[in-house]
Design a protein around this motif. Sequence first.
Motif, PDB file in Angstrom:
ATOM      1  N   TYR A  31       0.865  -1.090  -0.051  1.00 48.18           N
ATOM      2  CA  TYR A  31      -0.020  -0.127  -0.025  1.00 48.18           C
ATOM      3  C   TYR A  31       0.882   1.370   0.045  1.00 48.18           C
ATOM      4  CZ  TYR A  31      -3.474  -3.416   1.489  1.00 48.18           C
ATOM      5  OH  TYR A  31      -4.401  -4.343   1.289  1.00 48.18           O
ATOM      6  N   TYR A  33       0.741   5.820  -0.772  1.00 51.40           N
ATOM      7  CA  TYR A  33      -0.359   6.761  -0.638  1.00 51.40           C
ATOM      8  C   TYR A  33       0.476   8.056  -0.988  1.00 51.40           C
ATOM      9  CZ  TYR A  33      -2.358   3.533   2.731  1.00 51.40           C
ATOM     10  OH  TYR A  33      -2.924   2.456   3.071  1.00 51.40           O
ATOM     11  N   TYR A  35      -0.205  12.290  -0.143  1.00 52.32           N
ATOM     12  CA  TYR A  35      -0.942  13.124   0.605  1.00 52.32           C
ATOM     13  C   TYR A  35      -0.403  14.589   0.195  1.00 52.32           C
ATOM     14  CZ  TYR A  35      -2.877   9.962   3.802  1.00 52.32           C
ATOM     15  OH  TYR A  35      -3.648   8.737   4.438  1.00 52.32           O
ATOM     16  N   PHE A  90       3.506  14.620   0.249  1.00 52.68           N
ATOM     17  CA  PHE A  90       4.071  13.535   1.226  1.00 52.68           C
ATOM     18  C   PHE A  90       3.569  12.255   0.666  1.00 52.68           C
ATOM     19  CE2 PHE A  90       6.290  15.749   4.329  1.00 52.68           C
ATOM     20  CZ  PHE A  90       5.410  16.692   4.804  1.00 52.68           C
ATOM     21  N   THR A  94       1.966   1.822   4.225  1.00 54.61           N
ATOM     22  CA  THR A  94       1.756   1.136   5.425  1.00 54.61           C
ATOM     23  C   THR A  94       2.196  -0.177   5.195  1.00 54.61           C
ATOM     24  OG1 THR A  94      -0.089   0.531   6.717  1.00 54.61           O
ATOM     25  CG2 THR A  94      -0.495   0.312   4.446  1.00 54.61           C
ATOM     26  N   GLY A  96       0.640  -2.842   6.152  1.00 54.15           N
ATOM     27  CA  GLY A  96      -0.262  -3.851   6.244  1.00 54.15           C
ATOM     28  C   GLY A  96      -1.684  -3.459   6.733  1.00 54.15           C
ATOM     29  N   GLY A 100      -2.411  -2.284  14.707  1.00 55.78           N
ATOM     30  CA  GLY A 100      -0.818  -2.078  14.539  1.00 55.78           C
ATOM     31  C   GLY A 100      -0.303  -1.557  13.232  1.00 55.78           C
ATOM     32  N   ASN A 101      -0.789  -1.672  12.229  1.00 58.19           N
ATOM     33  CA  ASN A 101      -0.392  -1.367  10.919  1.00 58.19           C
ATOM     34  C   ASN A 101      -0.650   0.216  10.554  1.00 58.19           C
ATOM     35  OD1 ASN A 101       1.201  -3.873  10.354  1.00 58.19           O
ATOM     36  ND2 ASN A 101      -0.807  -4.881  10.438  1.00 58.19           N
ATOM     37  N   THR A 102       0.086   0.907  10.733  1.00 57.89           N
ATOM     38  CA  THR A 102      -0.256   2.224  10.551  1.00 57.89           C
ATOM     39  C   THR A 102       0.668   2.873   9.398  1.00 57.89           C
ATOM     40  OG1 THR A 102      -0.545   4.285  11.425  1.00 57.89           O
ATOM     41  CG2 THR A 102       1.166   3.266  12.345  1.00 57.89           C
ATOM     42  N   ILE A 103       0.722   3.947   9.148  1.00 58.37           N
ATOM     43  CA  ILE A 103       1.305   4.840   7.918  1.00 58.37           C
ATOM     44  C   ILE A 103       2.269   5.357   8.306  1.00 58.37           C
ATOM     45  CG2 ILE A 103       0.710   6.460   6.229  1.00 58.37           C
ATOM     46  CD1 ILE A 103      -2.233   5.568   6.144  1.00 58.37           C
ATOM     47  N   TYR A 104       3.276   5.254   7.650  1.00 58.38           N
ATOM     48  CA  TYR A 104       4.704   6.057   7.675  1.00 58.38           C
ATOM     49  C   TYR A 104       4.952   6.743   6.410  1.00 58.38           C
ATOM     50  CZ  TYR A 104       5.196   2.790  11.379  1.00 58.38           C
ATOM     51  OH  TYR A 104       5.050   1.865  12.529  1.00 58.38           O
ATOM     52  N   PHE A 105       5.591   7.965   6.767  1.00 54.25           N
ATOM     53  CA  PHE A 105       5.607   9.142   5.603  1.00 54.25           C
ATOM     54  C   PHE A 105       6.948   9.274   5.223  1.00 54.25           C
ATOM     55  CE2 PHE A 105       1.443  10.922   5.551  1.00 54.25           C
ATOM     56  CZ  PHE A 105       0.854  10.424   6.546  1.00 54.25           C
ATOM     57  N   GLY A 106       7.235   9.625   3.885  1.00 53.75           N
ATOM     58  CA  GLY A 106       8.501  10.370   3.404  1.00 53.75           C
ATOM     59  C   GLY A 106       8.842  11.589   3.948  1.00 53.75           C
ATOM     60  N   GLU A 107      10.084  12.160   3.336  1.00 54.22           N
ATOM     61  CA  GLU A 107      10.485  13.652   3.787  1.00 54.22           C
ATOM     62  C   GLU A 107       9.654  14.686   3.043  1.00 54.22           C
ATOM     63  OE1 GLU A 107      11.662  12.442   6.696  1.00 54.22           O
ATOM     64  OE2 GLU A 107      12.917  14.264   6.522  1.00 54.22           O
TER      65      GLU A 107
ATOM     66  N   TYR B  36       0.712  12.225  15.427  1.00 51.09           N
ATOM     67  CA  TYR B  36       1.928  12.403  14.748  1.00 51.09           C
ATOM     68  C   TYR B  36       2.753  13.532  15.148  1.00 51.09           C
ATOM     69  CZ  TYR B  36       0.905   8.600  11.472  1.00 51.09           C
ATOM     70  OH  TYR B  36       0.404   7.518  10.705  1.00 51.09           O
ATOM     71  N   GLY B  43       8.900  15.044   7.350  1.00 48.66           N
ATOM     72  CA  GLY B  43       7.391  14.412   7.269  1.00 48.66           C
ATOM     73  C   GLY B  43       6.991  13.983   8.503  1.00 48.66           C
ATOM     74  N   TYR B  49      -0.098   5.160  18.841  1.00 49.29           N
ATOM     75  CA  TYR B  49      -1.363   4.884  18.419  1.00 49.29           C
ATOM     76  C   TYR B  49      -2.241   4.226  19.351  1.00 49.29           C
ATOM     77  CZ  TYR B  49       0.107   0.049  17.487  1.00 49.29           C
ATOM     78  OH  TYR B  49       0.361  -1.199  17.483  1.00 49.29           O
ATOM     79  N   ASN B  99      -5.366   1.240   4.479  1.00 52.73           N
ATOM     80  CA  ASN B  99      -5.586   2.103   5.856  1.00 52.73           C
ATOM     81  C   ASN B  99      -6.056   3.527   5.411  1.00 52.73           C
ATOM     82  OD1 ASN B  99      -5.196  -0.236   7.385  1.00 52.73           O
ATOM     83  ND2 ASN B  99      -2.862   0.227   7.571  1.00 52.73           N
TER      84      ASN B  99
END
Lengths: 114, 113
Positions: A31, A33, A35, A90, A94, A96, A100-107, B36, B43, B49, B99
Amino acid sequence: DAGITQSPRHKVTETGTPVTLRCHQTENHRYMYWYRQDPGHGLRLIHYSYGVKDTDKGEVSDGYSVSRSKTEDFLLTLESATSSQTSVYFCAITRGLGSGNTIYFGEGSWLTVV
Amino acid sequence: QKEVEQDPGPLSVPEGAIVSLNCTYSNSAFQYFMWYRQYSRKGPELLMYTYSSGNKEDGRFTAQVDKSSKYISLFIRDSQPSDSATYLCAMLMNNNAGNMLTFGGGTRLMVKP
């Protein structure tokens, strides 16, 4: 570190020109994304992908298209850039679905349309 | 009305103070609640959470969720200048396509030495 690389990190372009932002991930996540972040609006989802060639629209998709021809790359294209698309973009992944599986962002990629 | 409301601040506190950051939401379908932290020109970075109502603690940070009131909080104890950042709350719904996060607008926090 979620293994996300965005390029370019900064770009100034003219109104009406096409722009492509690239998101590259190294961890084989399904997955991905895109933003955008604007003052007063927070982060808003543009498009997302749930697999190679599988994409869908988010909240603010007008004026944007995406492509995902391989797992590691998710491209965001502004076909004809407008000043309203000046923003910080951004990419996120994710690891999964579910608990417990949440979203992580780039810089981030800073885009200015003049 | 936005689905997630968050006071933009700025919130200015002295070093060592207890900080309380809050969000309200309107969609009962939200299942997970995140905080966050975002430093200038960086970022967003996942801080905490939670899933259920109640408290979750991690070092100086405590996340609190009250689903009945649709209200979440983040408390920072013994605040440090390095905590100066924008804090974003986010709510998550799972669906088969991934998600889906909905963000508040962020609260800018300044901790003064």
